[in-house]
Design an enzyme around this catalytic site. Sequence first.
Site, PDB file in Angstrom:
ATOM      1  N   GLU A 159      -0.424 -28.343 -41.124  1.00  0.00           N
ATOM      2  CA  GLU A 159      -0.132 -26.926 -40.335  1.00  0.00           C
ATOM      3  C   GLU A 159       0.039 -26.523 -38.807  1.00  0.00           C
ATOM      4  O   GLU A 159       1.327 -26.700 -38.068  1.00  0.00           O
ATOM      5  CB  GLU A 159       0.404 -25.797 -41.174  1.00  0.00           C
ATOM      6  CG  GLU A 159       0.718 -26.230 -42.818  1.00  0.00           C
ATOM      7  CD  GLU A 159      -0.592 -26.268 -43.173  1.00  0.00           C
ATOM      8  OE1 GLU A 159      -1.729 -26.815 -43.367  1.00  0.00           O
ATOM      9  OE2 GLU A 159      -0.984 -26.017 -44.904  1.00  0.00           O
ATOM     10  N   CYS A 199      -2.276 -22.260 -46.917  1.00  0.00           N
ATOM     11  CA  CYS A 199      -2.283 -21.804 -46.948  1.00  0.00           C
ATOM     12  C   CYS A 199      -1.394 -20.388 -46.551  1.00  0.00           C
ATOM     13  O   CYS A 199      -0.855 -20.474 -45.864  1.00  0.00           O
ATOM     14  CB  CYS A 199      -3.787 -21.369 -45.897  1.00  0.00           C
ATOM     15  SG  CYS A 199      -4.116 -21.430 -45.131  1.00  0.00           S
ATOM     16  N   ASN A 220      -5.271 -32.343 -40.977  1.00  0.00           N
ATOM     17  CA  ASN A 220      -6.605 -31.630 -40.753  1.00  0.00           C
ATOM     18  C   ASN A 220      -7.258 -31.676 -39.113  1.00  0.00           C
ATOM     19  O   ASN A 220      -7.459 -32.683 -39.676  1.00  0.00           O
ATOM     20  CB  ASN A 220      -6.919 -30.615 -41.745  1.00  0.00           C
ATOM     21  CG  ASN A 220      -7.202 -31.512 -42.508  1.00  0.00           C
ATOM     22  OD1 ASN A 220      -6.955 -32.637 -42.912  1.00  0.00           O
ATOM     23  ND2 ASN A 220      -9.053 -30.504 -43.637  1.00  0.00           N
ATOM     24  N   VAL A 221      -7.888 -30.876 -38.258  1.00  0.00           N
ATOM     25  CA  VAL A 221      -9.459 -31.652 -37.475  1.00  0.00           C
ATOM     26  C   VAL A 221     -10.117 -30.036 -37.627  1.00  0.00           C
ATOM     27  O   VAL A 221      -9.890 -28.695 -37.336  1.00  0.00           O
ATOM     28  CB  VAL A 221      -8.541 -31.048 -36.370  1.00  0.00           C
ATOM     29  CG1 VAL A 221      -9.810 -30.989 -35.516  1.00  0.00           C
ATOM     30  CG2 VAL A 221      -7.216 -32.270 -36.292  1.00  0.00           C
ATOM     31  N   CYS A 272      -1.074 -20.190 -42.806  1.00  0.00           N
ATOM     32  CA  CYS A 272      -0.301 -20.954 -42.426  1.00  0.00           C
ATOM     33  C   CYS A 272       1.325 -21.276 -43.118  1.00  0.00           C
ATOM     34  O   CYS A 272       2.585 -21.623 -42.034  1.00  0.00           O
ATOM     35  CB  CYS A 272      -0.949 -22.722 -42.827  1.00  0.00           C
ATOM     36  SG  CYS A 272      -1.823 -22.945 -41.506  1.00  0.00           S
TER      37      CYS A 272
HETATM   38  N1  THU Z   1      -6.059 -27.057 -44.746  1.00  0.00           N
HETATM   39  C1  THU Z   1      -5.022 -26.825 -43.718  1.00  0.00           C
HETATM   40  O1  THU Z   1      -4.873 -28.268 -43.323  1.00  0.00           O
HETATM   41  N2  THU Z   1      -3.847 -26.539 -44.672  1.00  0.00           N
HETATM   42  C2  THU Z   1      -4.346 -25.615 -45.596  1.00  0.00           C
HETATM   43  O2  THU Z   1      -3.021 -24.811 -46.462  1.00  0.00           O
HETATM   44  C3  THU Z   1      -4.983 -25.070 -46.418  1.00  0.00           C
HETATM   45  C4  THU Z   1      -6.317 -25.888 -45.838  1.00  0.00           C
HETATM   46  C5  THU Z   1      -7.957 -27.621 -44.805  1.00  0.00           C
HETATM   47  C6  THU Z   1      -8.663 -26.327 -43.926  1.00  0.00           C
HETATM   48  C7  THU Z   1      -9.780 -27.747 -44.645  1.00  0.00           C
HETATM   49  O3  THU Z   1      -9.987 -28.865 -43.599  1.00  0.00           O
HETATM   50  C8  THU Z   1      -9.525 -28.104 -45.642  1.00  0.00           C
HETATM   51  O4  THU Z   1      -8.409 -28.379 -45.873  1.00  0.00           O
HETATM   52  C9  THU Z   1     -10.440 -27.497 -46.089  1.00  0.00           C
HETATM   53  O5  THU Z   1      -9.945 -25.974 -46.728  1.00  0.00           O
END
Ligand code: THU
Length: 159
Positions: free
Chosen positions: A82, A117, A69-70, A120
């Site tokens: 994702e 989520c 995640n970024v 994604c």
């Molecule tokens: N996040 C993801 O990278 N993938 C997911 O499927 C759920 C949430 C990240 C987004 C954010 O940077 C952090 O988790 C908290 O929500």
Amino acid sequence: MPYAVGHVHDCDPFVQEGPMTPHPPTEIPWEQLRRAAQDARSRAYAPYSQHPVGAAALTHTGRIVSGCNVENASYGLTLCAECGLIGELVKTSAAGSRETLIAFACVGPNPGPLLPCGRCRQLLMEHAHPSLLIDTERGPSLLTDLLPFAFGPEDLPHL
Ligand code: THU
């Protein structure tokens, strides 16, 4: 080595349809996928949530793609792990090929798998093999069970 994965149907020896799939295909290297997801997580940029996430997936050609995640100071612009994974898949696939995902694992800061989520799940669906398996704490689960009746390219008018 390419993975031979058939469509999910009643005779599939590995995948049981239903909310959870208790008998995963033995050929999926889940531990390797989880390690790749952990590696990706170590590159996460998550200064706002302090919730680093890493995702990794096996393609039908046997490649592993991953992402982290970024986040962004404009919070709503955050890219989930994702998103990076799908970007890598598309960017690194052989020209003209449609490489699909057959197994997916995601990890966050907490022990155990992190479930993608809703947004994604939709992102993954576009590039998923019909029997894409998602790592869950109850075992591999079909993406089609986690996102039933999904909208997809076939719902768009063909020009
Ligand atoms: N996040 C993801 O990278 N993938 C997911 O499927 C759920 C949430 C990240 C987004 C954010 O940077 C952090 O988790 C908290 O929500």
